[in-house]
Design an enzyme around this catalytic site. Structure first.
Site, short mmCIF file in Angstrom:
data_model
loop_
_atom_site.label_atom_id
_atom_site.label_comp_id
_atom_site.label_asym_id
_atom_site.label_seq_id
_atom_site.Cartn_x
_atom_site.Cartn_y
_atom_site.Cartn_z
N SER A 1 -114.74 40.34 -28.63
CA SER A 1 -114.12 39.05 -28.89
C SER A 1 -115.13 37.92 -28.84
O SER A 1 -116.26 38.09 -28.38
CB SER A 1 -113.01 38.80 -27.86
OG SER A 1 -113.58 38.46 -26.61
N CYS A 2 -114.71 36.75 -29.30
CA CYS A 2 -115.55 35.56 -29.28
C CYS A 2 -115.53 34.88 -27.92
O CYS A 2 -115.96 33.74 -27.79
CB CYS A 2 -115.08 34.57 -30.34
SG CYS A 2 -115.44 35.10 -32.01
N ASP A 3 -115.01 35.55 -26.91
CA ASP A 3 -114.90 34.96 -25.58
C ASP A 3 -116.14 35.32 -24.76
O ASP A 3 -116.49 36.49 -24.61
CB ASP A 3 -113.64 35.50 -24.91
CG ASP A 3 -113.28 34.70 -23.67
OD1 ASP A 3 -114.21 34.37 -22.89
OD2 ASP A 3 -112.10 34.39 -23.48
#
EC number: 4.1.1.17
Lengths: 373, 373
Positions: free
Chosen positions: B320-322
């Protein structure tokens, strides 16, 4: 809380649920446009990919920052043209790159030679932009450890792009999510501007600078308004790029939808379990695994209200049997002394980064319901 | 990895997915029965509520520890009688208590007067047991901060139960999940035995002691076998209760299903993003929000394999982009130097506490597929 949300909550929907006012999203979109008229808005779909939000933004001409192929497909379903979508995750499966390319998505992020080569193989001719790791100081949810590369390495990668059949289109950075200061943008813009100059001297003229997202919203403390960020950003752009400004992209997520939503939750239990407990424990029907993932380490501190009356200190926890499912223990929260099982608690400004984090079935609890009004 | 899992993985299922060998669950159930023949097994449904697992255990006569009304309904759907179900969450909605009572669930946990009063109001005549907070030292996923009360307060609560129309049935404790030492059980048994004696002198004769779960499985390090826990527990029971043993309950979750499952994941990217990176970053298509929630703080360290060949150090992260979606950064992991995008990585012993944690849609990624073979 907006009147529309208040009036929907008057119907006593089952909890936990998110109620989000779409008018507020439209206002936020307009405010961001006003604050940075020179910038193209790429809404960070991951903040909340609900169809009513994507429909509204697509109808207003917003562009979209997608983290995955499913998010790209959601944007297309909302009526956005593929040309308005950026595949902004620097970590993409080859199959997802190929599918996005086939759908016509023009723009791809990367921060390593390996990703650049994957894009070259599966999206030949695509425009690419390189993510630079910048200082995330001031951000309540930092991002730079996992993403981004150095200016030196970015230069090498951008110079390598043409030989791979790709268009070296621009640079991006991210100052961290819920970034509460404008200085991080100013510093980052100064850094990347030098790389624009370096690359131009080396024969590669970049066309675009993606400033990422990170614009904060008000939770418990005041933060600068969108206008303050807009002014700081444009001043820095003019200072460092003169009148040769590149196309500017921003990727707001939290600032587009965060303050548009309210989570309604039910108090499951209020108790003091130990003789020595100075604080009551308040267990809600939503917790860290029900969507409040950003309360990890108490990083994001939501505003929480629960009726009136004299208040006292509480620890807030979720409904699961997991000991880690404690929401706020160190941050001082106060709730009414009369609070009891069955009462309703509102968790404000929860329109972003809540619904999608919710676990599919932890402890048997279904994800929260979502209402877009 | 069992032959059945290996052979299923040879069919190259799409990743991420969990493949779980039901025969291993049956073996674990038998081993736990052998290790503690005097105990009734209440499977902790939250560890993995998949229907094939519940069906198998119900058919073997297992009882069930449920955290919520939906989990109770799953057990009933698997053919378990309501009499075999304990509602083990100390935090329950009144509506859930009432529904469970109507379904015939006889046994309810609590650790506060407020919860006891809720049970009295919505499940009149029910058997109740009080959870005691005990030392969780030695546990890799502690639980006692959020649950349990003191011995003194438990005494008051148990004495109050009859006047509320409830049956003061027993006590419980939990030594913490993935508890790697037997001493925690011995200490806790000694403590609660004294309360049994105290209560008997006060006219309340308890019938049951619930030892909770927490039995560990082997991840990267050896742990004591089920037999060692069985022996330590029975020795302590006999030492402190003599031959007046109460009914004994255990609530294994991790030790019932953990080692029965393997997650198959695909490498999305391997790179060094910075010149100074001594370690490669390996991004998988499953991360902290895709089900590996127990890697928070690197608490649970899974065994991870990925083909053969010379290995080197890696940082492991999710897709994810987290920025928080990093799996292992501090724990030293080594994977093959040849590892590349598209390769398959196996995350072992992931049958427990993975599938249900998975976020419903974070970054557009659907939850992992599940196969029970």
């Amino acid at each position: 809380m907006t009147p529309k949300i208040a009036s929907f909550l008057d119907t006593q929907p089952a909890t936990p649920c998110l109620v989000l006012d779409l008018d507020r999203v439209a206002e936020n979109y307009a405010a961001l446009r006003r604050a940075l008229p020179a910038a193209k808005i790429y809404y960070a779909v991951k903040a909340n990919p609900a169809a009513p939000i994507l429909d509204l933004l697509a109808a207003r001409g917003s562009c979209f920052d997608a983290a995955s192929l499913p998010e790209i497909e959601m944007c297309l379903a909302a009526g956005a043209p593929a040309s308005a979508i950026s595949f902004g995750n620097t970590v993409k499966k080859p199959s997802a790159i190929a599918a996005a390319h086939k759908l016509g998505v023009p723009l791809y992020a990367f921060d390593s030679i390996e990703e650049l080569e994957k894009i070259a193989a599966h999206a030949p001719g695509a425009k690419v932009y390189c993510r630079i790791a910048v200082n995330n100081e001031g951000a309540e949810w930092p991002l730079s450890k996992k993403f981004g590369t150095t200016l030196d390495r970015a230069k090498v990668l951008m110079l390598a792009a043409p030989a791979l059949g790709l268009v070296p289109h621009g640079l991006s950075f991210h100052v961290g999510s819920q970034q509460t200061g404008t200085a991080a943008y100013e510093t980052a813009i100064a850094e990347v501007a030098m790389l624009f100059t370096d690359l131009k001297a080396a024969g590669v003229e970049l066309k675009m600078l993606n400033l990422g997202g990170g614009f904060p919203i008000r939770y418990l403390s005041d933060v600068p308004e969108a206008d303050a960020f807009g002014t700081a950003i444009m001043d820095a752009m003019v200072e460092h790029f003169g009148n040769d400004l590149p196309e500017i992209l921003i990727e707001p997520g939290r600032s587009m939808v965060g303050n548009a939503g309210v989570v309604a939750s039910e108090v499951v239990l209020v108790c003091r379990r130990m003789e020595a407990d100075a604080r009551r424990w308040v267990y809600l029907d939503i917790g860290r695994y029900g969507g409040l993932a950003e309360t990890e380490g108490e990083a994001i501190r939501y505003r929480i209200t629960a009726g009136n009356g004299q208040t006292g200190p509480v620890v807030l926890a979720g409904p699961s049997c997991d000991g880690v499912d404690v929401i706020y223990e160190k941050t001082p929260y106060h709730l009414p002394l009369e609070l009891k099982s069955g009462d309703r608690v509102l968790i404000h400004d929860t329109g972003a980064y809540v619904t999608t984090y919710a676990s599919q079935n932890f402890n048997g609890f279904a994800p929260l319901q979502e209402y877009y009004v």
